[in-house]
Structures are given as C-alpha cells and as structure tokens.
Design an enzyme around this catalytic site. Structure first.
Site, PDB file in Angstrom:
ATOM      1  CG  ASP A  42      -2.273   0.712   0.875  1.00  0.00           C
ATOM      2  OD1 ASP A  42      -2.213   1.900   0.491  1.00  0.00           O
ATOM      3  OD2 ASP A  42      -3.341   0.095   0.993  1.00  0.00           O
ATOM      4  CG  ASP A  59       3.200   7.037  -5.207  1.00  0.00           C
ATOM      5  OD1 ASP A  59       2.174   6.728  -5.844  1.00  0.00           O
ATOM      6  OD2 ASP A  59       3.536   8.214  -4.981  1.00  0.00           O
ATOM      7  CE1 TYR A 154     -13.156   4.828  -7.101  1.00  0.00           C
ATOM      8  CE2 TYR A 154     -15.481   4.397  -7.521  1.00  0.00           C
ATOM      9  CZ  TYR A 154     -14.253   3.991  -7.018  1.00  0.00           C
ATOM     10  OH  TYR A 154     -14.127   2.753  -6.441  1.00  0.00           O
ATOM     11  CE  LYS A 158     -12.123   1.875  -9.077  1.00  0.00           C
ATOM     12  NZ  LYS A 158     -10.945   1.052  -8.729  1.00  0.00           N
TER      13      LYS A 158
END
Length: 248
Positions: A42, A59, A154, A158
């Site tokens: 992460d 990152d 967003y 996706k």
C-alpha cells in the site's frame, strides 16, 4: 487433473495491492487463509493484523514503481502467480462542478494508469515463467451505472479499468493468463462511508435488494474465486458483487 474442489491457491505466490484498505485487507487475509504466500503493499504502513505477509510500501502512480513491485515480489516469493489489484482512490465531491483538475489527475493516475503498468508488468512476468497466472482488479458498480454527483470521474476510471482488463485478457490469454475484475457495490469500508451523509447511505441500502451493505470479506470471496483453479476458463469478465444493486 485439478479437482473441482481444489482451488489451487495453496502455496500460490500472490501480490495484493491496496492491502491497508478494507477490501484489500480482507483479500490479503483470505489468501493467507487459503495457504498462499503473499506480498501485500500500500502507499503507507500496513496493519499489524495482516501478518504473516511480506509488506512493501509502493506509490503505484509511478510506472517504474509498478514494474519494481513485480520484481520485488518475484525476489521475495520466487515468482508470481496471482495479482489482486485492489488499490484505488475516490475523491468524492458534493457536485460535479466542484471537481478540480487535481481530482481528475489523482483518480486517473491511481485507478487507471497504475493499473495498466502494474498488470502489464505482472502479465509479462507470468508469460516469462511459462505457467500462466491470474490477474484480478477491483472495479466498481460505477463502471456500469455511472457516478453520482461528484463521483463521475471515479466511475470513468473504473469503466476504463474494465475495458483495459478486457484488452489484457485478449492479449495474454494465449499465455494462460486470465484477467478479470470484480465490481463491488455498497461495501462497508471507509471509502464508502467517509463524508457520506446518513440519508444518502440509507438511500443506497434501500436501493440494494439484499437490504444491507456488503462486507469486505464477501468481495474477497469473489476475488479468490477468480484467482482460483475453479475460474480456469473465466477471463475478460466482470463479477458483480453489489447485493443486487446492479443486475446484469
């Protein structure tokens, strides 16, 4: 021949991204419970509860770090069989007119650009290994429904991710690498509930036929299925895990 009852995940070499998040942590736990060897990553430190895994900080907005993460996983585990790419970010705004250029860039860098460079690097490694593999990425119900209000950006990332994974499935299928996505609906995670008005959350639950929020472990179960031997003839698919909010 592998039995239909054998998921093939024991001793599998797995990379999980977004492992500090609600769904990512559940996916990490599920793979370790299945007997897999896991590298979990992460942007920051991982919860201590995710032991035993190999924890890395990465990152993924930096393409070279995506490639390096695959190399680090191979160094740690001796190869890579599965990538569960759960990393993602949502910049929720009250209105579409509140969305900034930075909001656009951050979400596309994390949710779409990083996905391409990471999944391509993993697929190329699996191709070199010659034993195939599984790539599973986290989409969203928004890929189909579109985003509401300020989450349209967003949702666009996706939708792009679903299309990307279909293309990767076609490209790497001859190398026995399957590429699929899961599309969670309303799942009880900080990403969903942060800055969300109570009445909005209640309306989401009311629109879900099962009448409740999903749990991260329920998405993890879908990820494990797509990563398993049971999904050996499934590729280019998007598995709807929305409690009926979407029906397709």
């Amino acid at each position: 021949m592998t039995s239909i009852l054998d998921d093939g995940l024991k001793d599998a070499r797995v990379l999980v991204t977004g492992a500090a998040g609600g769904i990512g942590a559940a996916v990490t736990d599920a793979f370790t419970a299945a007997g897999a060897s896991v590298v979990a990553t992460d942007l920051g430190p991982l919860p201590e509860t995710l032991e035993p895994v190999t924890a890395l900080v990465a990152d993924l907005r930096i393409p070279s770090r995506c490639e390096g993460l695959v190399a680090d996983t191979v160094d740690a585990l001796g190869g890579i069989d599965v990538v569960a790419h759960m990393a993602g970010t949502l910049r929720r705004r009250n209105d579409l007119t509140d969305v900034t250029e930075e909001d656009w860039d951050v979400q596309h860098d994390v949710n779409l650009k990083a996905s391409f460079f990471l999944l391509r690097a993993a697929a190329e490694q699996m191709k070199r290994q010659g034993t195939g593999g599984r790539l599973v990425a986290a989409a969203s119900q928004g890929w189909w429904s579109g985003g509401y209000g300020g989450s349209a950006v967003y949702a666009s990332t996706k939708g792009g991710l679903v299309s990307l994974c279909r293309g990767l499935a076609r490209t790497y299928g001859p190398s026995a690498v399957t590429v699929n996505t899961v599309a969670p609906g309303a799942v009880d995670t900080p990403m969903l509930t942060r800055d969300l008005a109570d009445e909005t959350l209640e309306s989401i639950i009311a629109a879900t036929p099962l009448g409740r929020l999903g749990e991260p472990r329920e998405v993890a179960a879908a990820v494990l299925f797509l990563a398993s031997a049971r999904a050996s003839f499934v590729t280019g698919a998007t598995l709807n895990v929305s409690g009926g909010w979407l029906a397709y």
